[in-house]
Design a protein around this motif. Sequence first.
Motif, mmCIF file in Angstrom:
data_model
loop_
_atom_site.group_PDB
_atom_site.id
_atom_site.type_symbol
_atom_site.label_atom_id
_atom_site.label_comp_id
_atom_site.label_asym_id
_atom_site.label_seq_id
_atom_site.Cartn_x
_atom_site.Cartn_y
_atom_site.Cartn_z
ATOM 1 N N LYS A 78 8.784 2.463 -4.034
ATOM 2 C CA LYS A 78 8.996 1.691 -2.807
ATOM 3 C C LYS A 78 7.811 0.803 -2.434
ATOM 4 C CE LYS A 78 10.739 1.730 1.862
ATOM 5 N NZ LYS A 78 10.753 0.297 1.849
ATOM 6 N N CYS A 81 7.907 -2.153 -4.726
ATOM 7 C CA CYS A 81 9.039 -3.041 -4.425
ATOM 8 C C CYS A 81 8.803 -3.825 -3.139
ATOM 9 C CB CYS A 81 10.328 -2.231 -4.318
ATOM 10 S SG CYS A 81 10.836 -1.495 -5.888
ATOM 11 N N ASP A 82 8.169 -3.188 -2.151
ATOM 12 C CA ASP A 82 7.840 -3.887 -0.902
ATOM 13 C C ASP A 82 6.898 -5.052 -1.154
ATOM 14 O OD1 ASP A 82 9.440 -2.121 0.470
ATOM 15 O OD2 ASP A 82 7.776 -0.898 1.212
#
Length: 149
Positions: A78, A81-82
């Motif tokens: 995450k 991906c952020d």
Amino acid sequence: MPGEAQDKEIWPLPEFYFKVKIDDIGEMSFKEVSGLDMEFDVIEYRAGDSKDFTKVKMPGLRKSGDITLKKGIFVSDKPFCDWIGEVKMNTIKRRAVTISLLDESGSPVQSWKLTNAWPKKITVEGFKADGSNVAMETLILVHEGVTFV
């Protein structure tokens, strides 16, 4: 003396033991890192009153290529991906990326630091219904220079 640490003057380091750390994201596991290069432009100059019939060559601006990172796709990606999402939203957060080659004890022996890096491209490799390989992705980072740490 089998089992003891190898003499660092005789044996070069293996390429398979490395780590990648991205500021504000942390250490990540990658299968492959490539593109760690640095090059200098050449400035040629010859004074009009020089008795030598040759040019003097001086180093000019430094330039570096893009860095390619290959990794498996993890559920816990995450923060990574952020970071990619920030580029899409035009709120690019440039980060320092440190790539370290490790010795047999896991200590960094040689490190390279990328300045102001951000993800330029991400490619997810294909999926196969009858495949047995790990789902992989390739990330290309652009940066403003490599320094030896």
